[in-house]
Write a protein that holds these residues in place. Sequence first.
Motif, short mmCIF file in Angstrom:
data_model
loop_
_atom_site.label_atom_id
_atom_site.label_comp_id
_atom_site.label_asym_id
_atom_site.label_seq_id
_atom_site.Cartn_x
_atom_site.Cartn_y
_atom_site.Cartn_z
N ASP A 91 22.74 77.61 4.78
CA ASP A 91 23.53 78.19 5.86
C ASP A 91 24.86 77.45 5.98
OD1 ASP A 91 21.51 79.96 6.45
OD2 ASP A 91 20.90 78.97 8.31
N PRO B 135 18.17 77.18 15.13
CA PRO B 135 17.50 77.56 13.89
C PRO B 135 18.52 77.73 12.75
CG PRO B 135 17.50 79.39 15.44
CD PRO B 135 18.10 78.21 16.14
N CYS B 136 18.25 77.08 11.66
CA CYS B 136 19.06 77.26 10.44
C CYS B 136 18.23 76.77 9.27
CB CYS B 136 20.40 76.54 10.54
SG CYS B 136 20.31 74.77 10.64
N GLU B 137 18.70 77.06 8.08
CA GLU B 137 17.98 76.62 6.89
C GLU B 137 18.96 76.25 5.79
OE1 GLU B 137 16.67 80.75 4.88
OE2 GLU B 137 15.60 80.21 6.70
N ARG B 138 18.43 75.61 4.77
CA ARG B 138 19.25 75.17 3.64
C ARG B 138 20.11 76.33 3.13
NH1 ARG B 138 19.06 71.03 -0.26
NH2 ARG B 138 19.95 71.69 -2.24
N ARG C 248 19.70 70.14 4.56
CA ARG C 248 18.34 69.86 5.00
C ARG C 248 18.24 70.09 6.50
NH1 ARG C 248 18.26 65.03 3.59
NH2 ARG C 248 18.45 63.99 5.56
N MET C 249 17.20 70.79 6.90
CA MET C 249 16.90 71.00 8.32
C MET C 249 15.41 70.81 8.50
SD MET C 249 17.71 71.80 11.39
CE MET C 249 16.72 72.16 12.81
N ASP C 250 15.04 69.89 9.35
CA ASP C 250 13.63 69.66 9.65
C ASP C 250 13.37 70.14 11.08
OD1 ASP C 250 11.12 68.72 10.38
OD2 ASP C 250 11.35 66.85 9.27
N PRO C 251 12.82 71.35 11.23
CA PRO C 251 12.62 71.89 12.57
C PRO C 251 11.57 71.12 13.39
CG PRO C 251 11.65 73.34 10.93
CD PRO C 251 12.38 72.26 10.18
#
Length: 110
Positions: A53, A48-51, A78-81
């Motif tokens: 980080d 888990p991470c987000e813009r 960008r992270m698309d979970p």
Amino acid sequence: MDANARRIPGRLEDRFEAPDATAKIDGQEYSLRDWSARGLSLNDFANPCERGDKLRGSVHYRLDGQEKSFETGLYVVRMDPDENTLAVVFVDYDQRAALSMDEIFYPDGG
């Protein structure tokens, strides 16, 4: 760069597919989808991470038949979970890493 790398057209900066390159982040190794002198993207990233980080990692690749690597900071853009895809830019790296990137992406001094 090895012959099996392929240029991806239509980007602000040249990006290359990276079938033999990997990134090691938090002890886990990931195959790169593509990369440029500014950053990389990869699939199958389930952490888990987000813009915004910041992560720390190393990039491992082959150049002219030799195994090489460099350490770098990674800023998440960008992270698309849902698809587990991650895109990061390189930050907080040393001169050796900068020289490695130049060797990879600007072999003619361009």
